[in-house]
Design a protein around this motif. Structure first.
Motif, PDB file in Angstrom:
ATOM      1  N   LEU A 186       2.711  22.789  38.383  1.00 22.32           N
ATOM      2  CA  LEU A 186       1.625  23.142  37.473  1.00 22.32           C
ATOM      3  C   LEU A 186       1.790  22.322  36.208  1.00 22.32           C
ATOM      4  O   LEU A 186       2.899  22.204  35.669  1.00 22.32           O
ATOM      5  N   ARG A 187       0.673  21.739  35.729  1.00 22.09           N
ATOM      6  CA  ARG A 187       0.709  20.953  34.494  1.00 22.09           C
ATOM      7  C   ARG A 187      -0.368  21.466  33.537  1.00 22.09           C
ATOM      8  O   ARG A 187      -1.445  21.887  33.969  1.00 22.09           O
ATOM      9  N   ASP A 188      -0.040  21.413  32.248  1.00 22.96           N
ATOM     10  CA  ASP A 188      -0.997  21.867  31.247  1.00 22.96           C
ATOM     11  C   ASP A 188      -1.974  20.749  30.903  1.00 22.96           C
ATOM     12  O   ASP A 188      -1.936  19.661  31.481  1.00 22.96           O
ATOM     13  N   ARG A 189      -2.861  20.996  29.927  1.00 23.57           N
ATOM     14  CA  ARG A 189      -3.898  20.009  29.628  1.00 23.57           C
ATOM     15  C   ARG A 189      -3.341  18.742  28.996  1.00 23.57           C
ATOM     16  O   ARG A 189      -4.030  17.713  28.937  1.00 23.57           O
ATOM     17  N   ARG A 190      -2.092  18.771  28.527  1.00 20.69           N
ATOM     18  CA  ARG A 190      -1.433  17.570  28.014  1.00 20.69           C
ATOM     19  C   ARG A 190      -0.667  16.849  29.112  1.00 20.69           C
ATOM     20  O   ARG A 190       0.069  15.911  28.851  1.00 20.69           O
ATOM     21  N   ASP A 191      -0.817  17.327  30.342  1.00 22.29           N
ATOM     22  CA  ASP A 191      -0.142  16.791  31.527  1.00 22.29           C
ATOM     23  C   ASP A 191       1.368  17.014  31.475  1.00 22.29           C
ATOM     24  O   ASP A 191       2.138  16.295  32.112  1.00 22.29           O
ATOM     25  N   GLU A 192       1.790  18.045  30.740  1.00 18.72           N
ATOM     26  CA  GLU A 192       3.198  18.414  30.695  1.00 18.72           C
ATOM     27  C   GLU A 192       3.474  19.447  31.792  1.00 18.72           C
ATOM     28  O   GLU A 192       2.680  20.358  32.018  1.00 18.72           O
ATOM     29  N   PRO A 193       4.614  19.304  32.502  1.00 20.91           N
ATOM     30  CA  PRO A 193       4.927  20.275  33.561  1.00 20.91           C
ATOM     31  C   PRO A 193       5.244  21.647  32.996  1.00 20.91           C
ATOM     32  O   PRO A 193       5.876  21.778  31.947  1.00 20.91           O
ATOM     33  N   VAL A 194       4.802  22.682  33.697  1.00 20.83           N
ATOM     34  CA  VAL A 194       5.085  24.070  33.323  1.00 20.83           C
ATOM     35  C   VAL A 194       6.277  24.541  34.154  1.00 20.83           C
ATOM     36  O   VAL A 194       6.252  24.443  35.382  1.00 20.83           O
ATOM     37  N   PRO A 195       7.347  25.031  33.516  1.00 14.88           N
ATOM     38  CA  PRO A 195       8.508  25.508  34.288  1.00 14.88           C
ATOM     39  C   PRO A 195       8.096  26.598  35.276  1.00 14.88           C
ATOM     40  O   PRO A 195       7.425  27.576  34.903  1.00 14.88           O
ATOM     41  N   ALA A 196       8.462  26.422  36.537  1.00 10.96           N
ATOM     42  CA  ALA A 196       8.020  27.358  37.576  1.00 10.96           C
ATOM     43  C   ALA A 196       8.961  27.284  38.764  1.00 10.96           C
ATOM     44  O   ALA A 196       9.692  26.300  38.951  1.00 10.96           O
ATOM     45  N   ARG A 197       8.947  28.322  39.581  1.00 15.13           N
ATOM     46  CA  ARG A 197       9.734  28.341  40.813  1.00 15.13           C
ATOM     47  C   ARG A 197       8.797  28.387  42.013  1.00 15.13           C
ATOM     48  O   ARG A 197       7.715  28.975  41.963  1.00 15.13           O
ATOM     49  N   ILE A 198       9.237  27.731  43.092  1.00 16.63           N
ATOM     50  CA  ILE A 198       8.483  27.712  44.343  1.00 16.63           C
ATOM     51  C   ILE A 198       9.056  28.787  45.255  1.00 16.63           C
ATOM     52  O   ILE A 198      10.272  28.855  45.470  1.00 16.63           O
ATOM     53  N   LEU A 199       8.186  29.642  45.800  1.00 17.28           N
ATOM     54  CA  LEU A 199       8.606  30.687  46.731  1.00 17.28           C
ATOM     55  C   LEU A 199       8.041  30.385  48.111  1.00 17.28           C
ATOM     56  O   LEU A 199       6.834  30.152  48.252  1.00 17.28           O
ATOM     57  N   VAL A 200       8.908  30.366  49.119  1.00 19.12           N
ATOM     58  CA  VAL A 200       8.478  30.085  50.494  1.00 19.12           C
ATOM     59  C   VAL A 200       9.087  31.113  51.439  1.00 19.12           C
ATOM     60  O   VAL A 200      10.051  31.807  51.101  1.00 19.12           O
ATOM     61  N   SER A 201       8.533  31.189  52.638  1.00 20.97           N
ATOM     62  CA  SER A 201       9.045  32.119  53.636  1.00 20.97           C
ATOM     63  C   SER A 201      10.390  31.644  54.180  1.00 20.97           C
ATOM     64  O   SER A 201      10.780  30.476  54.020  1.00 20.97           O
ATOM     65  N   GLU A 214      13.808  30.829  48.934  1.00 21.18           N
ATOM     66  CA  GLU A 214      13.442  31.580  50.138  1.00 21.18           C
ATOM     67  C   GLU A 214      13.147  33.035  49.776  1.00 21.18           C
ATOM     68  O   GLU A 214      13.906  33.671  49.060  1.00 21.18           O
ATOM     69  N   ASP A 215      12.029  33.538  50.285  1.00 23.46           N
ATOM     70  CA  ASP A 215      11.642  34.933  50.074  1.00 23.46           C
ATOM     71  C   ASP A 215      11.169  35.474  51.409  1.00 23.46           C
ATOM     72  O   ASP A 215      10.133  35.056  51.931  1.00 23.46           O
ATOM     73  N   ALA A 216      11.912  36.404  51.967  1.00 20.38           N
ATOM     74  CA  ALA A 216      11.613  36.922  53.304  1.00 20.38           C
ATOM     75  C   ALA A 216      10.280  37.653  53.374  1.00 20.38           C
ATOM     76  O   ALA A 216       9.742  37.844  54.471  1.00 20.38           O
ATOM     77  N   ARG A 217       9.722  38.044  52.229  1.00 21.48           N
ATOM     78  CA  ARG A 217       8.445  38.773  52.242  1.00 21.48           C
ATOM     79  C   ARG A 217       7.229  37.838  52.208  1.00 21.48           C
ATOM     80  O   ARG A 217       6.108  38.278  52.392  1.00 21.48           O
TER      81      ARG A 217
END
Length: 258
Positions: A186-201, A214-217
């Motif tokens: 995710l990037r803001d309007r200044r094209d700076e990345p927003v700190p975030a985590r990716i959740l996958v099965s 990894e998220d089992a749900r």
């Protein structure tokens, strides 16, 4: 989003109304009911629907809520586990809303020969194998804050507050289908990345980026990006790169937060 419309089912409505009465009588929010308690109809949402005259050849999932009525269904969109649930393959819905309580029953009916509590990932309304869906959708306006502890179960117990959950999903109707994630940001309007985590099965983790959690749900066909802090009001661009069964997918879109 392109995930299909729902048709109203009177038996799901009746079961939702019965369960709302149970929650109100006992001053609780829960999916299951306790035999002998005031207003008891049956143990779980599937059995509650059967008790209201519904078919036993369907899979039934449920949302239960207590609070300001305007936020009842909105709260589903500002979530992780519930958002993936309401944008899945279910076909029918029943809703009861009154006295600051809300219950929504969802069901998958087509191609179902049995039934139970929970939403089956097969049958029902499926995305085309070449299609994808995402939320917030194009040009959507969503809250900049998500409180993980307000969702049960809690998808991020280490975070008191977070940014809006961002979902990407594809068709994984068969057990061999899987969505993997290379990058999701995710990037803001200044094209700076927003700190975030990716959740996958759990099934998606082996073929996904090392940084993915990894998220089992999480369903096999779904990936989430969760900003680790609330985001300021403004416009944001989400970008997803991954694959469905090894076939590359790349998508970028924009939405606003308030």
């Amino acid at each position: 989003m392109g995930v299909g419309a729902l048709r109203q089912d009177p038996t799901l409505d009746a079961a939702a109304e019965n369960h709302l009465g149970y929650m109100q009588a006992n001053g609780i929010v829960a999916h299951t009911e306790v035999r002998g308690a005031k207003g008891y109809t049956h143990d779980d949402p599937y059995q509650q629907v059967i008790a209201a005259g519904g078919s036993n050849k369907q899979w039934v999932g449920q949302m239960a809520y207590r609070g300001e009525m305007g936020a009842c269904l909105r709260s589903l969109a500002n979530s992780i586990y519930h958002l993936q649930g309401i944008t899945g393959n279910q076909e029918t819905v029943g809703i009861a809303m009154r006295d600051d309580y809300c219950v929504a029953n969802f069901a998958v009916v087509t191609a179902i020969t049995d039934g139970g509590y929970g939403l089956a990932q097969w049958g029902g309304q499926q995305l085309a194998t070449s299609a994808s869906a995402y939320f917030p959708s194009d040009s959507a306006v969503v809250p900049g804050t998500f409180v993980p502890g307000n969702e049960i179960p809690n998808p991020a117990p280490d975070l008191e507050t977070a940014g809006p959950p961002i979902m990407f999903r594809v068709n994984v109707e068969t057990a061999a289908d899987v969505l993997t994630v290379e990058t999701f940001e995710l990037r803001d309007r200044r094209d700076e990345p927003v700190p975030a985590r990716i959740l996958v099965s759990s099934d998606s983790k082996p073929g996904s980026a090392v940084v993915a959690t990894e998220d089992a749900r999480i369903f096999r066909g779904v990936a989430f990006l969760l900003p680790t802090k609330p985001v300021p009001a403004g416009t944001y661009t989400a970008s997803f790169i991954g694959a469905r069964n090894g076939v590359p997918i790349a998508k970028s879109w924009s939405f606003s937060a308030y």
